[in-house]
Write a protein that holds these residues in place. Structure first.
Motif, mmCIF file in Angstrom:
data_model
loop_
_atom_site.group_PDB
_atom_site.id
_atom_site.type_symbol
_atom_site.label_atom_id
_atom_site.label_comp_id
_atom_site.label_asym_id
_atom_site.label_seq_id
_atom_site.Cartn_x
_atom_site.Cartn_y
_atom_site.Cartn_z
ATOM 1 N N ASP A 147 0.901 -1.254 0.027
ATOM 2 C CA ASP A 147 0.128 0.114 0.009
ATOM 3 C C ASP A 147 1.024 1.221 0.014
ATOM 4 N N PHE A 148 2.190 1.208 -0.410
ATOM 5 C CA PHE A 148 3.114 2.330 -0.257
ATOM 6 C C PHE A 148 2.416 3.449 -1.441
ATOM 7 N N GLY A 149 2.019 3.087 -2.424
ATOM 8 C CA GLY A 149 1.254 3.980 -3.472
ATOM 9 C C GLY A 149 0.089 4.789 -2.701
ATOM 10 N N GLU A 150 -0.723 3.947 -2.282
ATOM 11 C CA GLU A 150 -1.845 4.578 -1.486
ATOM 12 C C GLU A 150 -1.596 5.617 -0.555
ATOM 13 N N GLU A 151 -0.325 5.089 0.255
ATOM 14 C CA GLU A 151 0.175 5.927 1.280
ATOM 15 C C GLU A 151 0.638 7.506 0.869
ATOM 16 N N LEU A 152 1.305 7.346 -0.148
ATOM 17 C CA LEU A 152 1.819 8.447 -0.834
ATOM 18 C C LEU A 152 0.595 9.374 -1.295
ATOM 19 N N ALA A 153 -0.395 8.771 -1.852
ATOM 20 C CA ALA A 153 -1.584 9.390 -2.469
ATOM 21 C C ALA A 153 -2.355 10.275 -1.382
ATOM 22 N N ASP A 154 -2.260 9.467 -0.221
ATOM 23 C CA ASP A 154 -2.691 10.174 1.195
ATOM 24 C C ASP A 154 -2.031 11.352 1.563
ATOM 25 N N VAL A 155 -0.787 11.368 1.415
ATOM 26 C CA VAL A 155 0.128 12.304 1.688
ATOM 27 C C VAL A 155 -0.368 13.543 0.852
ATOM 28 N N LEU A 156 -0.529 13.431 -0.478
ATOM 29 C CA LEU A 156 -0.897 14.397 -1.453
ATOM 30 C C LEU A 156 -2.016 14.883 -1.288
ATOM 31 N N LEU A 157 -3.247 14.174 -0.779
ATOM 32 C CA LEU A 157 -4.664 14.431 -0.362
ATOM 33 C C LEU A 157 -4.722 15.623 0.960
ATOM 34 N N TYR A 158 -3.789 15.196 1.884
ATOM 35 C CA TYR A 158 -3.545 16.156 2.933
ATOM 36 C C TYR A 158 -2.794 17.468 2.638
ATOM 37 N N LEU A 159 -1.899 17.268 1.842
ATOM 38 C CA LEU A 159 -1.017 18.342 1.226
ATOM 39 C C LEU A 159 -2.022 19.751 0.478
ATOM 40 N N VAL A 160 -2.862 18.733 -0.372
ATOM 41 C CA VAL A 160 -3.467 19.887 -1.036
ATOM 42 C C VAL A 160 -4.743 20.439 -0.200
ATOM 43 N N ALA A 161 -5.120 19.603 0.862
ATOM 44 C CA ALA A 161 -6.110 20.296 1.823
ATOM 45 C C ALA A 161 -5.671 21.513 2.730
ATOM 46 N N VAL A 162 -4.164 21.341 2.964
ATOM 47 C CA VAL A 162 -3.323 22.472 3.721
ATOM 48 C C VAL A 162 -3.561 23.593 2.628
ATOM 49 N N ALA A 163 -3.144 23.346 1.305
ATOM 50 C CA ALA A 163 -3.171 24.488 0.512
ATOM 51 C C ALA A 163 -4.347 24.909 0.336
ATOM 52 N N GLU A 164 -5.531 24.112 0.167
ATOM 53 C CA GLU A 164 -6.879 25.021 -0.011
ATOM 54 C C GLU A 164 -7.258 25.708 1.343
ATOM 55 N N MET A 165 -7.043 25.086 2.232
ATOM 56 C CA MET A 165 -7.532 25.731 3.543
ATOM 57 C C MET A 165 -6.632 27.300 3.763
ATOM 58 N N THR A 166 -5.559 27.321 3.281
ATOM 59 C CA THR A 166 -4.671 28.576 3.354
ATOM 60 C C THR A 166 -4.890 29.280 2.069
ATOM 61 N N GLY A 167 -5.479 28.952 1.124
ATOM 62 C CA GLY A 167 -5.812 29.783 0.138
ATOM 63 C C GLY A 167 -4.566 29.607 -0.991
ATOM 64 N N ILE A 168 -3.961 28.702 -1.080
ATOM 65 C CA ILE A 168 -2.934 28.500 -2.095
ATOM 66 C C ILE A 168 -3.264 27.692 -3.157
ATOM 67 N N ASP A 169 -2.933 28.214 -4.390
ATOM 68 C CA ASP A 169 -2.964 27.511 -5.643
ATOM 69 C C ASP A 169 -1.763 26.520 -5.639
ATOM 70 N N LEU A 170 -1.830 25.276 -5.254
ATOM 71 C CA LEU A 170 -0.561 24.758 -5.210
ATOM 72 C C LEU A 170 0.237 24.395 -6.431
ATOM 73 N N ALA A 171 -0.732 24.245 -7.601
ATOM 74 C CA ALA A 171 -0.284 24.136 -8.891
ATOM 75 C C ALA A 171 0.516 25.177 -9.286
ATOM 76 N N ALA A 172 0.004 26.364 -9.109
ATOM 77 C CA ALA A 172 1.061 27.737 -9.440
ATOM 78 C C ALA A 172 2.081 27.754 -8.572
ATOM 79 N N GLU A 173 2.033 27.532 -7.372
ATOM 80 C CA GLU A 173 3.338 27.431 -6.434
ATOM 81 C C GLU A 173 4.369 26.342 -6.856
ATOM 82 N N ALA A 174 3.919 25.198 -7.272
ATOM 83 C CA ALA A 174 4.704 24.169 -7.663
ATOM 84 C C ALA A 174 5.709 24.531 -8.997
ATOM 85 N N GLU A 175 4.901 25.276 -10.072
ATOM 86 C CA GLU A 175 5.327 25.576 -11.056
ATOM 87 C C GLU A 175 6.574 26.825 -11.032
ATOM 88 N N ARG A 176 6.064 27.628 -10.119
ATOM 89 C CA ARG A 176 6.992 28.845 -9.766
ATOM 90 C C ARG A 176 8.349 28.173 -8.948
#
Length: 100
Positions: A49-78
């Motif tokens: 389940d390593f891949g599933e656990e990595l996906a969980d990390v991503l989902l929690y990370l994007v939730a923090v971004a959304e909570m704080t008003g960060i466009d994570l895609a734009a920040e990652a590109e920058r």
């Protein structure tokens, strides 16, 4: 394949629909940290389940971004553009050190 913005929106919609945390940023960072630990354990033990656990990390990370008003895609590109322009050289102990 989904884009980061779409993942961020879908993860957020799921949190709202299920009644999960949508406002407590410190809690979300704690949960993200726990998921990183679970991913590390899955990798270290060679669990399937390593891949599933990595996906969980991503989902929690994007939730923090959304909570704080960060466009994570734009920040990652920058950040990728910044990192690609950086130059590193081996330091005295062989570790790479950013060179200005």
């Amino acid at each position: 394949m989904m884009e980061i913005r779409e993942i961020q929106q879908l993860a957020w919609a799921n949190k709202v629909a299920k009644g999960f945390n949508t406002s407590d940023v410190p809690l979300e960072f704690g949960l993200l940290t726990a998921e990183v630990g679970e991913a590390f354990t899955a990798w270290r033990k060679g669990l399937p389940d390593f891949g599933e656990e990595l996906a969980d990390v991503l989902l929690y990370l994007v939730a923090v971004a959304e909570m704080t008003g960060i466009d994570l895609a734009a920040e990652a590109e920058r950040k990728i553009a910044i990192n690609s322009a950086r130059v590193y050289r081996a330091g005295a102990n062989g570790t790479l050190v950013r060179h200005e």
